[in-house]
Design a protein around this motif. Structure first.
Motif, PDB file in Angstrom:
ATOM      1  N   ASP A 188      64.661 -40.270 -38.394  1.00  0.00           N
ATOM      2  CA  ASP A 188      64.422 -39.790 -39.601  1.00  0.00           C
ATOM      3  C   ASP A 188      65.034 -38.638 -39.199  1.00  0.00           C
ATOM      4  O   ASP A 188      64.267 -37.994 -39.203  1.00  0.00           O
ATOM      5  CB  ASP A 188      63.152 -40.517 -40.338  1.00  0.00           C
ATOM      6  CG  ASP A 188      63.316 -40.052 -41.579  1.00  0.00           C
ATOM      7  OD1 ASP A 188      64.682 -39.543 -42.012  1.00  0.00           O
ATOM      8  OD2 ASP A 188      62.426 -40.094 -42.154  1.00  0.00           O
ATOM      9  N   PRO A 189      66.003 -37.894 -39.958  1.00  0.00           N
ATOM     10  CA  PRO A 189      67.173 -38.701 -40.513  1.00  0.00           C
ATOM     11  C   PRO A 189      68.599 -39.664 -39.965  1.00  0.00           C
ATOM     12  O   PRO A 189      68.752 -39.190 -39.066  1.00  0.00           O
ATOM     13  CB  PRO A 189      67.594 -37.731 -41.792  1.00  0.00           C
ATOM     14  CG  PRO A 189      67.106 -36.614 -40.829  1.00  0.00           C
ATOM     15  CD  PRO A 189      66.282 -36.674 -39.803  1.00  0.00           C
ATOM     16  N   VAL A 190      68.802 -40.208 -40.699  1.00  0.00           N
ATOM     17  CA  VAL A 190      70.229 -40.662 -39.707  1.00  0.00           C
ATOM     18  C   VAL A 190      71.231 -40.190 -40.823  1.00  0.00           C
ATOM     19  O   VAL A 190      71.237 -40.098 -41.842  1.00  0.00           O
ATOM     20  CB  VAL A 190      70.225 -41.927 -40.141  1.00  0.00           C
ATOM     21  CG1 VAL A 190      71.181 -42.634 -39.963  1.00  0.00           C
ATOM     22  CG2 VAL A 190      69.326 -42.717 -39.684  1.00  0.00           C
ATOM     23  N   TYR A 191      72.415 -39.603 -40.114  1.00  0.00           N
ATOM     24  CA  TYR A 191      73.566 -38.890 -40.913  1.00  0.00           C
ATOM     25  C   TYR A 191      74.580 -39.944 -40.552  1.00  0.00           C
ATOM     26  O   TYR A 191      74.806 -39.783 -39.329  1.00  0.00           O
ATOM     27  CB  TYR A 191      73.462 -37.377 -40.664  1.00  0.00           C
ATOM     28  CG  TYR A 191      72.500 -36.269 -40.697  1.00  0.00           C
ATOM     29  CD1 TYR A 191      72.655 -35.618 -42.468  1.00  0.00           C
ATOM     30  CD2 TYR A 191      71.839 -36.000 -40.296  1.00  0.00           C
ATOM     31  CE1 TYR A 191      71.347 -34.481 -42.590  1.00  0.00           C
ATOM     32  CE2 TYR A 191      70.169 -35.321 -40.536  1.00  0.00           C
ATOM     33  CZ  TYR A 191      71.142 -34.729 -41.569  1.00  0.00           C
ATOM     34  OH  TYR A 191      69.365 -33.815 -41.928  1.00  0.00           O
ATOM     35  N   LEU A 192      75.675 -39.787 -41.673  1.00  0.00           N
ATOM     36  CA  LEU A 192      76.810 -40.236 -41.594  1.00  0.00           C
ATOM     37  C   LEU A 192      77.872 -39.339 -42.464  1.00  0.00           C
ATOM     38  O   LEU A 192      78.006 -38.379 -42.855  1.00  0.00           O
ATOM     39  CB  LEU A 192      77.224 -40.807 -42.566  1.00  0.00           C
ATOM     40  CG  LEU A 192      78.686 -42.191 -42.724  1.00  0.00           C
ATOM     41  CD1 LEU A 192      78.840 -42.436 -41.260  1.00  0.00           C
ATOM     42  CD2 LEU A 192      78.980 -42.892 -43.962  1.00  0.00           C
ATOM     43  N   VAL A 193      78.971 -38.971 -41.016  1.00  0.00           N
ATOM     44  CA  VAL A 193      79.673 -37.793 -41.417  1.00  0.00           C
ATOM     45  C   VAL A 193      80.962 -38.555 -41.064  1.00  0.00           C
ATOM     46  O   VAL A 193      81.356 -39.133 -40.045  1.00  0.00           O
ATOM     47  CB  VAL A 193      79.946 -36.797 -39.812  1.00  0.00           C
ATOM     48  CG1 VAL A 193      80.375 -36.046 -39.585  1.00  0.00           C
ATOM     49  CG2 VAL A 193      77.931 -36.235 -39.398  1.00  0.00           C
ATOM     50  N   THR A 194      81.498 -37.853 -42.371  1.00  0.00           N
ATOM     51  CA  THR A 194      82.962 -38.584 -42.544  1.00  0.00           C
ATOM     52  C   THR A 194      84.040 -37.493 -43.040  1.00  0.00           C
ATOM     53  O   THR A 194      83.494 -37.156 -43.884  1.00  0.00           O
ATOM     54  CB  THR A 194      83.535 -39.848 -42.406  1.00  0.00           C
ATOM     55  OG1 THR A 194      84.235 -40.331 -42.865  1.00  0.00           O
ATOM     56  CG2 THR A 194      82.513 -40.045 -44.064  1.00  0.00           C
TER      57      THR A 194
END
Length: 190
Positions: A162-168
């Motif tokens: 926590d947190p979880v990031y999605l990078v796109t």
């Protein structure tokens, strides 16, 4: 004492390593970069990738090469009484390094990693992980094993991070702020 587990995931060349490096810099803690790659002087393209990562790191950061013993390195650095920030880059490379292990051995290694995170007393651990399961199912067994093992690892870490990031596409999205954690997987077939 406060501990924090952060997961940064996304596709190749999305900016996930740079985002994780920014988070590490912003932590305000001494940063230890745990590099999971094997150096291969006979592969100039791979060496170039490693060199680009090295050039982005701040001079004050410490780097440790940890291609296999990731759990031990995490425990060593997070139980020493120093509140540091560990940046693990990358889980895909680490899984690839252990791909020759049979399923029971891999399962034990995975459990050891998860258990090492439970042993973290204070500090921050940031993981960088590739998303590999968004395409076709690999046509060969080792490719399927890699995809399945990395996918399972990312899901397990995502449940405790926590947190979880999605990078796109050059953007970081905080999935923890907009999503819900799924219950643990009942099978590895998901």
């Amino acid at each position: 004492m406060v501990k924090r587990i952060i997961l940064v995931t996304g596709p190749a060349r999305s900016g996930k390593s740079e985002w994780a490096e920014l988070l590490a810099e912003q932590s305000g803690k001494p940063v230890i970069y745990l590099a999971t790659s094997h150096l291969d002087p006979d592969d100039p393209e791979w060496q170039g990738r490693i060199d680009r990562h090295r050039k982005r790191r701040l001079a004050s950061w410490t780097t440790q090469e940890v291609p296999l013993e990731l759990s031990a390195a995490i425990l060593q650095e997070t139980t020493s009484g120093n509140a540091c920030c560990l940046l693990v880059d990358s889980l895909g490379t680490w899984v690839a390094n252990l791909l020759a292990e049979d399923d029971p051995t891999w399962g034990a290694i995975l459990e050891e990693l998860i258990e090492s995170l439970r042993g973290v007393k204070e500090g921050t651990v940031i993981f960088v992980a590739e998303e590999t399961g968004w395409g076709v199912v690999p046509a060969y067994p080792m490719g399927r094993s890699f995809r399945d093992r990395l996918g399972d690892l990312v899901r397990r870490l995502g449940a405790i991070a926590d947190p979880v990031y999605l990078v796109t596409g050059g953007h970081a999205v905080n999935l923890s702020a907009i999503g819900s954690v799924l219950p643990p997987s009942k099978t590895l077939e998901d």
